[in-house]
Design a protein around this motif. Sequence first.
Motif, PDB file in Angstrom:
ATOM      1  N   LYS A 348      24.665  -1.135 -24.296  1.00  0.00           N
ATOM      2  CA  LYS A 348      25.572  -1.832 -25.212  1.00  0.00           C
ATOM      3  C   LYS A 348      26.973  -1.254 -25.001  1.00  0.00           C
ATOM      4  CE  LYS A 348      25.576  -3.214 -30.044  1.00  0.00           C
ATOM      5  NZ  LYS A 348      26.599  -2.615 -30.850  1.00  0.00           N
ATOM      6  N   GLY A 349      27.982  -2.112 -25.004  1.00  0.00           N
ATOM      7  CA  GLY A 349      29.347  -1.626 -24.795  1.00  0.00           C
ATOM      8  C   GLY A 349      29.753  -1.609 -23.326  1.00  0.00           C
ATOM      9  N   SER A 350      28.843  -2.037 -22.432  1.00  0.00           N
ATOM     10  CA  SER A 350      29.174  -2.050 -21.005  1.00  0.00           C
ATOM     11  C   SER A 350      30.225  -3.111 -20.702  1.00  0.00           C
ATOM     12  CB  SER A 350      27.928  -2.374 -20.175  1.00  0.00           C
ATOM     13  OG  SER A 350      27.010  -1.317 -20.241  1.00  0.00           O
ATOM     14  N   VAL A 351      30.925  -2.905 -19.586  1.00  0.00           N
ATOM     15  CA  VAL A 351      31.907  -3.898 -19.149  1.00  0.00           C
ATOM     16  C   VAL A 351      31.320  -4.704 -17.974  1.00  0.00           C
ATOM     17  CG1 VAL A 351      33.954  -2.654 -19.945  1.00  0.00           C
ATOM     18  CG2 VAL A 351      33.042  -2.179 -17.652  1.00  0.00           C
ATOM     19  N   PHE A 352      32.003  -5.794 -17.634  1.00  0.00           N
ATOM     20  CA  PHE A 352      31.576  -6.711 -16.562  1.00  0.00           C
ATOM     21  C   PHE A 352      31.213  -5.932 -15.291  1.00  0.00           C
ATOM     22  CE2 PHE A 352      32.133 -11.402 -15.674  1.00  0.00           C
ATOM     23  CZ  PHE A 352      31.672 -11.381 -14.364  1.00  0.00           C
ATOM     24  N   SER A 406      40.026 -13.548 -19.766  1.00  0.00           N
ATOM     25  CA  SER A 406      41.438 -13.174 -19.792  1.00  0.00           C
ATOM     26  C   SER A 406      41.615 -11.676 -19.579  1.00  0.00           C
ATOM     27  CB  SER A 406      42.083 -13.609 -21.108  1.00  0.00           C
ATOM     28  OG  SER A 406      41.362 -13.043 -22.165  1.00  0.00           O
ATOM     29  N   GLN A 407      40.561 -11.020 -19.113  1.00  0.00           N
ATOM     30  CA  GLN A 407      40.643  -9.597 -18.746  1.00  0.00           C
ATOM     31  C   GLN A 407      39.866  -9.387 -17.447  1.00  0.00           C
ATOM     32  OE1 GLN A 407      39.003  -7.875 -22.399  1.00  0.00           O
ATOM     33  NE2 GLN A 407      40.912  -6.724 -22.568  1.00  0.00           N
ATOM     34  N   GLY A 408      40.123  -8.274 -16.793  1.00  0.00           N
ATOM     35  CA  GLY A 408      39.449  -7.974 -15.540  1.00  0.00           C
ATOM     36  C   GLY A 408      38.067  -7.354 -15.750  1.00  0.00           C
ATOM     37  N   VAL A 409      37.380  -7.064 -14.629  1.00  0.00           N
ATOM     38  CA  VAL A 409      36.005  -6.547 -14.703  1.00  0.00           C
ATOM     39  C   VAL A 409      35.898  -5.182 -15.374  1.00  0.00           C
ATOM     40  CG1 VAL A 409      34.887  -7.809 -12.806  1.00  0.00           C
ATOM     41  CG2 VAL A 409      36.181  -5.712 -12.306  1.00  0.00           C
ATOM     42  N   GLY A 410      36.960  -4.402 -15.328  1.00  0.00           N
ATOM     43  CA  GLY A 410      36.904  -3.068 -15.922  1.00  0.00           C
ATOM     44  C   GLY A 410      37.149  -3.086 -17.421  1.00  0.00           C
ATOM     45  N   SER A 411      37.627  -4.197 -17.965  1.00  0.00           N
ATOM     46  CA  SER A 411      37.993  -4.261 -19.383  1.00  0.00           C
ATOM     47  C   SER A 411      37.080  -5.142 -20.213  1.00  0.00           C
ATOM     48  CB  SER A 411      39.421  -4.816 -19.549  1.00  0.00           C
ATOM     49  OG  SER A 411      40.344  -4.029 -18.863  1.00  0.00           O
ATOM     50  N   HIS A 412      36.583  -6.217 -19.626  1.00  0.00           N
ATOM     51  CA  HIS A 412      35.823  -7.182 -20.426  1.00  0.00           C
ATOM     52  C   HIS A 412      34.457  -6.622 -20.846  1.00  0.00           C
ATOM     53  CE1 HIS A 412      34.469 -10.985 -22.000  1.00  0.00           C
ATOM     54  NE2 HIS A 412      33.333 -10.755 -21.386  1.00  0.00           N
ATOM     55  N   VAL A 413      34.276  -6.430 -22.141  1.00  0.00           N
ATOM     56  CA  VAL A 413      33.018  -5.902 -22.678  1.00  0.00           C
ATOM     57  C   VAL A 413      32.025  -7.053 -22.832  1.00  0.00           C
ATOM     58  CG1 VAL A 413      31.965  -4.741 -24.682  1.00  0.00           C
ATOM     59  CG2 VAL A 413      34.235  -4.053 -23.882  1.00  0.00           C
ATOM     60  N   VAL A 414      30.816  -6.841 -22.319  1.00  0.00           N
ATOM     61  CA  VAL A 414      29.815  -7.917 -22.345  1.00  0.00           C
ATOM     62  C   VAL A 414      28.926  -7.796 -23.587  1.00  0.00           C
ATOM     63  CG1 VAL A 414      29.831  -8.126 -19.838  1.00  0.00           C
ATOM     64  CG2 VAL A 414      28.162  -6.607 -20.907  1.00  0.00           C
ATOM     65  N   GLN A 415      28.347  -8.918 -23.993  1.00  0.00           N
ATOM     66  CA  GLN A 415      27.487  -8.962 -25.183  1.00  0.00           C
ATOM     67  C   GLN A 415      26.069  -9.376 -24.776  1.00  0.00           C
ATOM     68  OE1 GLN A 415      28.886  -8.048 -28.027  1.00  0.00           O
ATOM     69  NE2 GLN A 415      30.997  -8.106 -27.280  1.00  0.00           N
ATOM     70  N   ASN A 416      25.126  -8.991 -25.613  1.00  0.00           N
ATOM     71  CA  ASN A 416      23.732  -9.362 -25.354  1.00  0.00           C
ATOM     72  C   ASN A 416      23.616 -10.881 -25.167  1.00  0.00           C
ATOM     73  OD1 ASN A 416      20.965  -8.793 -25.077  1.00  0.00           O
ATOM     74  ND2 ASN A 416      20.592  -9.425 -27.205  1.00  0.00           N
TER      75      ASN A 416
END
Length: 427
Positions: A348-352, A406-416
């Motif tokens: 949980k809290g991981s990014v793209f 609207s954010q890059g892979v290092g910033s966008h937090v993914v959801q379940n």
Amino acid sequence: MRPSGQLPLTGLLFFSLIPSQLCQICVVNETNFWRLEPLINTMLNANYTKGTLGLNVLLTLRLVGIKNQSLEQQLSQQIKEDINSREMELTSGELALSILGLGACENQDEEFIRDARLVSKLEAKFQAEIQNMEAHDGNPLTNYYQLSLALLALCLFNGSYSVTSVTCYFTPENKNYYFEDQFSVDTGAMAVLALTCVQKNTQKNMDMNAEGKISNYVASLANKIQAERKQGLFGNIFSTGEAMQALFVSSDYYKNEANCRETLRAVFDNISRGAFYLPITAAQILPALMGKTYLDVTNPSCGLNPVKFNTSTEKPGTVTPTTAPLNILVKYSVRINKTSHTEVTVRKGSVFLDVMKAAQEKNETLFRFTVEETSWGPYVTSVQGIKANNNDRTYWKLLSNGQPLSQGVGSHVVQNGDNLEVRWSKY
Ligand code: CBY
């Protein structure tokens, strides 16, 4: 003539010298400075490992008048070292930002700009962009955001550029202002700033035809920016600061106080939600909030009246979760002509980027990828060995549940349960 007779005249002259933009600026007043403190702290407490990471930050510190000598010195030193060691690899926009930052508000770095002949090197990089457009179907080496930065720096630091090239390439219909038919507010805003500078310069030469064209371009680009208004923001939150700068110098938009209140409310809201945690995002919005534009870097009043903020020296730490870390399940796919799907479990809290890494571990052939570090964080350069290419306007587009991010892979937090995708696309 009696001295008293001169007074009204002097007064008139004085007022006519005040740039008209002064009446149209939307600025945060002192009682609200505390709302900007997270932006300052982000810039002051970040780790700048490479010169390019600090480019926007040095420019903003100087332009806004935030006095922090040791950081200023560290950034300026790193930028100079970067220029000395990788001058040829620097892009036009990076060199332009270096000149803007080093040369902002008259300081000793001007000597370096002169001795290292940075302005003539930028002239060459600007030329190379145009040559690439001629050879590759109108596509520059980088993009129009950088071309605009280059033109702006050349214009402010007395470089030469051809007004004919400017009128030819910067027409608002040019495809480089658009990504997949969507007007790029960041790009348009930077072009408005550059063209406004050129406009002021050409006025001296009295080339009525070019002058008329350029002022039409500025007006039309300013309209396109305003057409992208959404709840007080222009484009999205990350383009709004530069859009504000562009509107300050080119339109009456902020003469209306309600417009200013609406923008500031939306920006404050995003600051409190932590949207500006990358130093570059803070650096790009702060000048506008303090009523400054990039055109002010050569203004004699630049950096005077330094501002005092309450800053903290706390390093932005990662928030410790109150509950035990949970795992979430997300779908991930790579789409070229056909689509390869997988499902991965991440914390949980991981990014793209974490999802891409997990997928790569499951199937190297289908999901291998490469990234390049930028000041916006990692940028995906290739997937399955297929590389993005500016000459073909190809890139790897990021989507979540079918919507572009609207954010890059290092910033966008993914959801379940998210449905994530990287899609081979043309902009
Ligand atoms: N800076 C630059 O050269 C970048 C200029 C910029 C207009 C920039 C946005 C705006 C800015 N203020 O810096 C820009 N992006 C460009 C030009 C591009 C294109 C890059 C290729 C080229 N020709 O130079 C391109 C390919 C269209 C592009 N951006 C792609 C992407 C996606 C990256 C995906 C990947 N492969 O990693 C992405 C994630 C959009 C998507 N859904 O795929 C993307 N950009 C985003 C989100 C952004 C914003 C970043 C916001 C954030 N917090 O991370 C952006 C600020 C920016 C950086 N891109 Co582009 C735009 C926005 O949302 N307001 C000059 C240099 C010296 O620093």
